[in-house]
Write an enzyme that holds these catalytic residues in place. Structure first.
Site, PDB file in Angstrom:
ATOM      1  N   GLN A  30       0.844  -1.201   0.000  1.00 20.93           N
ATOM      2  CA  GLN A  30       0.000   0.000   0.000  1.00 20.93           C
ATOM      3  C   GLN A  30       0.880   1.252   0.000  1.00 20.93           C
ATOM      4  O   GLN A  30       0.361   2.365  -0.050  1.00 20.93           O
ATOM      5  CB  GLN A  30      -0.891   0.002   1.243  1.00 20.93           C
ATOM      6  CG  GLN A  30      -1.826  -1.198   1.294  1.00 20.93           C
ATOM      7  CD  GLN A  30      -2.477  -1.345   2.667  1.00 20.93           C
ATOM      8  OE1 GLN A  30      -3.430  -0.655   2.993  1.00 20.93           O
ATOM      9  NE2 GLN A  30      -1.951  -2.237   3.474  1.00 20.93           N
ATOM     10  N   HIS A  80      -1.502   1.319  -4.306  1.00 24.79           N
ATOM     11  CA  HIS A  80      -1.921   2.722  -4.336  1.00 24.79           C
ATOM     12  C   HIS A  80      -1.048   3.560  -5.263  1.00 24.79           C
ATOM     13  O   HIS A  80      -0.959   4.768  -5.116  1.00 24.79           O
ATOM     14  CB  HIS A  80      -1.911   3.306  -2.916  1.00 24.79           C
ATOM     15  CG  HIS A  80      -2.952   2.697  -2.017  1.00 24.79           C
ATOM     16  ND1 HIS A  80      -2.835   2.632  -0.651  1.00 24.79           N
ATOM     17  CD2 HIS A  80      -4.134   2.097  -2.307  1.00 24.79           C
ATOM     18  CE1 HIS A  80      -3.905   2.020  -0.133  1.00 24.79           C
ATOM     19  NE2 HIS A  80      -4.696   1.682  -1.124  1.00 24.79           N
TER      20      HIS A  80
END
Ligand code: ZN
Length: 244
Positions: free
Chosen positions: A101, A119
């Site tokens: 992430q 992300h």
């Protein structure tokens, strides 16, 4: 007799045909990157609604770039021993890949090859007006905010803002990596931000085992082992035990 959690983890890693890691902010704090969601994190200084959405970027890209300029400085860090240990596990054939992430590219800097940046990352930038793509080197050698050479629009980093969906190709790569996964190593994430937060539960539901490494474990109810501690310290110990 209860088995030592480290010995149990080593045994799980050695036996699992397919292991994948899911990492979050906690793996990079020891590289000096504060958790964006933490007390002194980026989002305590820049409101995520005002600075962290695509809507905000489209309305006022200069304003959002005040946050992005800070972000670029914050993530200019070096991988720690935990990142290096995950890269070593991949080289040893004990790790199929990483879903991270984080947007700091520290897994790749440490030598990991198969990394899905859930992300996005700050390594590449796009022009929303004409679709032209740029790299970090281009952005660094120009004044901020960076402008597109073709159409002069302000560039957007290829990170996923709060109001954006995870790009289709990223979800597809994530699905491939998690397909028939036997063991998920969850590290440095409190599993709060969806949809990544749902990954451990999906793996658990489909019969995969979970190992958790967090300062404050949050997955005790589904994890085979929860190792409480600093990511790099725990990983160093695991690598040492695997080498024995
Ligand atoms: Zn352009």
């Amino acid at each position: 007799m209860t088995q030592d959690p480290f010995a149990k983890t080593v045994s799980l890693l050695q036996k699992a045909p397919k292991t994948v890691a899911l990492t979050g902010a906690g793996v990079s704090t020891e590289s000096g990157i504060p958790d964006f969601r933490g007390k002194n994190g980026l989002w305590s200084r820049y409101d995520p609604i005002e600075y962290g959405t695509l809507g905000a970027f489209k309305t006022n890209p200069e304003k959002v770039w005040r946050m992005l300029a800070v972000l670029l400085e914050v993530v200019a860090a070096e991988p720690n021993n935990g990142h290096k240990a995950l890269a070593a596990l991949e080289r040893q054939g004990l790790l199929s890949g990483i879903i991270t992430q984080n947007i700091d590219s520290l897994h790749q800097k440490a030598g990991s090859k198969n990394v899905v940046e859930f992300h996005g990352s700050l390594e590449t930038f796009s022009c929303l007006a004409c679709g032209e793509n740029y790299n970090l080197a281009f952005v660094k050698k120009n004044s901020l905010p960076p402008h597109c050479l073709s159409c002069a629009a302000i560039l957007k980093p290829d990170i996923v803002f709060y109001d954006e969906r995870i790009p289709g190709p990223v979800l597809a790569r994530t699905g491939d990596l998690l397909d028939s996964v036997d063991l998920l190593l969850v590290a440095g994430t409190s599993c709060q931000v969806q949809p990544a937060a749902g990954i451990p539960f999906a793996v658990h539901k489909s019969g995969g085992k979970i190992i958790e490494i967090n300062r404050e474990p949050v997955l005790n109810h589904i994890a085979e082992v929860s190792l409480a501690g600093n990511f790099s310290t725990v990983m160093e110990r695991l690598i040492g035990l695997l080498a024995q």
